[in-house]
Design an enzyme around this catalytic site. Structure first.
Site, mmCIF file in Angstrom:
data_model
loop_
_atom_site.group_PDB
_atom_site.id
_atom_site.type_symbol
_atom_site.label_atom_id
_atom_site.label_comp_id
_atom_site.label_asym_id
_atom_site.label_seq_id
_atom_site.Cartn_x
_atom_site.Cartn_y
_atom_site.Cartn_z
ATOM 1 C CE1 TYR A 487 1.707 -27.270 -58.380
ATOM 2 C CE2 TYR A 487 3.724 -26.776 -59.669
ATOM 3 C CZ TYR A 487 2.853 -27.485 -58.841
ATOM 4 O OH TYR A 487 3.468 -28.694 -58.272
ATOM 5 C CB SER A 567 -0.009 -29.409 -55.176
ATOM 6 O OG SER A 567 0.954 -30.312 -54.723
ATOM 7 C CG ASP A 650 -3.173 -34.810 -50.400
ATOM 8 O OD1 ASP A 650 -2.446 -35.715 -50.891
ATOM 9 O OD2 ASP A 650 -3.212 -33.849 -50.492
ATOM 10 C CG HIS A 685 -2.210 -33.844 -54.149
ATOM 11 N ND1 HIS A 685 -1.855 -33.408 -53.064
ATOM 12 C CD2 HIS A 685 -1.605 -33.510 -55.372
ATOM 13 C CE1 HIS A 685 -1.029 -32.232 -53.296
ATOM 14 N NE2 HIS A 685 -0.707 -32.383 -54.898
#
Length: 717
Positions: A487, A567, A650, A685
């Site tokens: 991430y 993301s 999203d 999302h």
């Protein structure tokens, strides 16, 4: 009262499944004929550089643009046809269905002698909210969102009972959108009251007034009808809703019309006297702090912290003395007190910064319960209210503990504990006796002792020592097919957590790796700062170095590494594939931020400038241009197989990011491997995604990764 990042709520991304055939290599299939994507002559000139954006039209909302809708249908048709050829897809789905079929509980929340908690029997698309009268009472269904929509895509969002436990404010999330509708329910009868709040976003369901007369909430103005899922989110305001009145009559409590980009969140202290108002502009840990003394009906907001330079998070209070966690002069955070009724509101330190990173904090049973991260693993400590260390809370093992909410004058609290090989278990903890007992423990169709978790450290490009967790079955030896997940942003720490889906991957002989790269919060503010703005390239370097380490150490083989992230992690995957396409066999970016020159023009994108910078500023623009996944695809270079995923609803990272990125991939000369997109309908999302959609998507991703890491999937018995 801590505030979650606006970019990255917990996502349902899990890793693919397969069994290694170490000497095998993926066989090439016939070239894929991609849908033709219309190009437009759009060129933006900024800071002396012209940048083409030939797929700008794919930013349009699929609901309102017929051509975009047709493009989505055509892409899904091609992707589905390809996925249908993968031999492991059905086996993955069958096994995942069995693994997901286990009872799961959420953290109990007590008010008025009642215990509220969520429960999923296993394969329910949405978890159900239950209530018990007393700790050992029989649970009864309070809200079952599975009855709300035939496709299971309408979810129960945030919820909060009133102080006496008689009423419950809850939010409804439809189709994965971040927008919420707030309703109120009578707990005794189950009747839904007439009260209805629209256009709430990034807010708890409510902060109840102590007397239950109403609640505080945050909302945005109603957007234009045709821009509900794309319009910028600005002019956030706090309102008070009095029960039994229409939303139009709600009282405006706080706003900053001269600062439309500021966001405002409220919370009530446990004694009901003080309304605490947090104000921030982005996703960085910086906020203003105001309080309103509700004992005085004429009281106006009082500024406690007036500079937007540090984080100030109220833990609780004793009268006018507030206990606050802050990173001011403490990048790993510390605890201070401030007397908000005093003329001199200078902070007084009671728990100094530690070598570990302070995460959450609460006051329960007259004690401070502080949760720390030690090399991305949880350690929980007990302190007296004067700051004196009383000891540590014994946890079941190395993993992640969360929770510890409760009342400041009562000893009962609950926490959840999880690890890669430890299904999330709920414990009841007595602060006075320092004893924890199991409240709810799931039974999962796998043996945790069959798996091993190793934490390793490796050197990044600049020599920085970076941790990673390597998880696999004990019987897995030699180079194994590996999913590397990352991430690296927004000060968010990713720690050990159980995933039933990852079990399906590992039980077939694969390994799962979580790299705790810079940009996250694993080591506090310095770790975050080391991976954002001008330092964003460090995030990509850390991830690339993780892949190189896994290969050189023999954990995986040269053509056995797949990468995954969602993301901000989708941006990560897109960027590193452009920079090192030779390193990876497969890439699976999910709901990624792929156009770094226009991310701030849609919905919540403008919040992310704290991590990415401003596309309107020359220095930032040049850095963003250098790594933007959409703008840096390298024709003439062989790319790994890519399966990007997004969803039509999203409204956090709008799907246009992935649409444009996919179109650019398919138009480039990057080799014969597939470069596909999977576009989910009635999903957003990640939060609120129905279980059946999670299983289907994960099966597709696992089959894809298995194909391109040279794996052979064992049939499910």
């Amino acid at each position: 009262m801590r505030r979650a990042s606006i970019l990255a709520l917990p996502l349902l991304f899990v890793s693919p499944t397969a069994v290694a055939s170490p000497e095998s290599a993926p066989t090439m299939t016939a070239p894929i004929t991609y849908p033709e994507t219309r190009r437009v002559d759009v060129v933006d000139e900024q800071f002396g550089e012209k940048v083409a954006d030939p797929y700008r039209w794919l930013e349009n909302d699929v609901r309102n643009d017929k051509e975009v809708a047709e493009w989505v249908a055509a892409q899904n048709k091609v992707t589905d046809a390809y996925l249908d050829t993968l031999p492991g897809r059905d086996a993955f789905k069958a096994r995942l269905t069995k693994l997901f079929d286990y009872e799961r509980f959420g953290m109990p929340y007590r008010k008025g002698g009642r215990y509220f908690y969520s429960r999923n029997s296993g394969l329910q698309n949405q978890s159900v909210l239950y209530v018990r009268d007393g700790l050992n009472g029989e649970g009864r269904v309070l809200i079952d969102p599975n009855t709300w929509a035939a496709d299971g895509a309408t979810a129960l969002g945030e919820w909060l009972p009133s102080e006496d436990g008689k009423l419950l404010a809850y939010s409804i999330q439809d189709g994965g959108s971040d927008w919420r509708t707030i309703r109120v329910l009578d707990v005794a009868t189950g009747k839904v009251l007439d009260d209805k709040i629209e256009w709430a976003k990034f807010t708890m369901a409510a902060s109840w007034a102590k007397d239950g007369s109403g609640f505080y909430y945050s909302r945005y103005p109603e957007p234009p009808a045709d821009a509900k899922f794309q319009a910028l989110n600005e002019n956030h305001r706090i309102y008070f809703h009095k029960l039994g009145t229409p939303q139009s009559a709600d009282r405006l409590v706080y706003e900053t019309p001269s600062q439309p980009k500021q966001s405002h969140y409220s919370g009530l202290t446990d004694d009901g006297r003080w309304l605490v108002i947090y104000t921030s502009e982005g996703t960085d840990n910086r906020n203003l702090l105001h309080v309103i003394d509700l004992k005085d009906p004429a009281a106006k907001p009082k500024t406690i912290i007036g500079e937007l330079t540090n984080e100030w998070s109220v833990i609780g209070n004793v009268g006018s003395t507030f206990y606050i966690s802050t990173n001011k002069d403490a990048p790993r955070s510390r605890i201070v007190t401030i007397d908000v009724a005093s003329a001199d509101m200078a902070p007084r330190e009671i728990v100094a910064q530690d070598a570990a990173v302070l995460g959450s904090a609460s006051i329960v049973g007259g004690k401070l319960i502080l949760s720390y991260l030690v090399d991305a693993k949880t350690e929980v400590r007990r302190h007296a209210l004067d700051g004196k260390l009383l000891g540590k809370v014994t946890l079941p093992g190395i993993g992640t503990a969360s929770g510890f909410g409760g009342e400041p004058d009562e000893n009962e609290t609950f926490f959840a504990f999880t690890s890669f090989n430890y299904p999330t278990t709920i414990f009841r903890y007595d602060v006075a006796t320092d004893k924890a007992t199991v409240w709810a423990q799931p039974k999962v169709a796998f043996n945790p002792t069959d798996y091993v978790v190793d934490q390793k450290f490796y050197a990044s490009k600049d020599g920085t020592r970076v941790p990673m967790f390597v998880v696999r079955k004990k019987t897995t030896t030699g180079p194994a097919p590996t999913i590397l997940w990352g991430y690296g942003g927004f000060n968010i720490a990713y720690t050990p957590a159980f995933s039933a889906a990852r079990v399906a991957w590992m039980e077939q002989g694969g390994a799962f790796v979580l790299a705790n790269i810079r940009g996250g919060g694993e080591y506090g503010k310095a770790w975050h700062d080391g991976g954002r703005l001008a330092n964003k390239q460090n995030v990509f370097d850390d991830f690339i170095a993780a892949g190189e380490y896994l290969i050189t150490q023999g954990i995986t083989k040269k053509d056995g590494l797949a990468i995954q992230g969602g993301s901000n992690g989708g941006l990560l995957v897109g960027a590193v594939v452009n920079q090192r396409p030779d390193l990876f066999a497969a890439a699976m970016p999910a709901v990624g931020v792929m156009d770094m020159l226009r991310f701030d023009r849609f919905t919540a994108g403008r919040y992310w400038v704290d991590d990415y910078g401003y596309p309107s500023k020359e220095a930032d623009w040049k850095r963003l241009r250098a790594y933007s996944p959409y703008h840096n695809i390298r024709s003439g270079v062989t790319y790994p197989a890519i399966l990007a995923t997004t969803a039509d609803t999203d409204d956090r990272v709008v799907p246009g990011h992935t649409f444009k990125y996919t179109a650019a991939l398919q138009a480039a000369d990057i080799g014969p491997k597939p470069h596909l997109v999977r576009i989910e309908t009635r999903a957003g999302h990640g939060a609120g995604k129905p279980t059946d959609k999670v299983i289907e998507e994960t099966s597709d991703l696992y089959a894809f990764a298995a194909k391109w890491t040279g794996l052979q999937v064992k049939p499910v018995e």
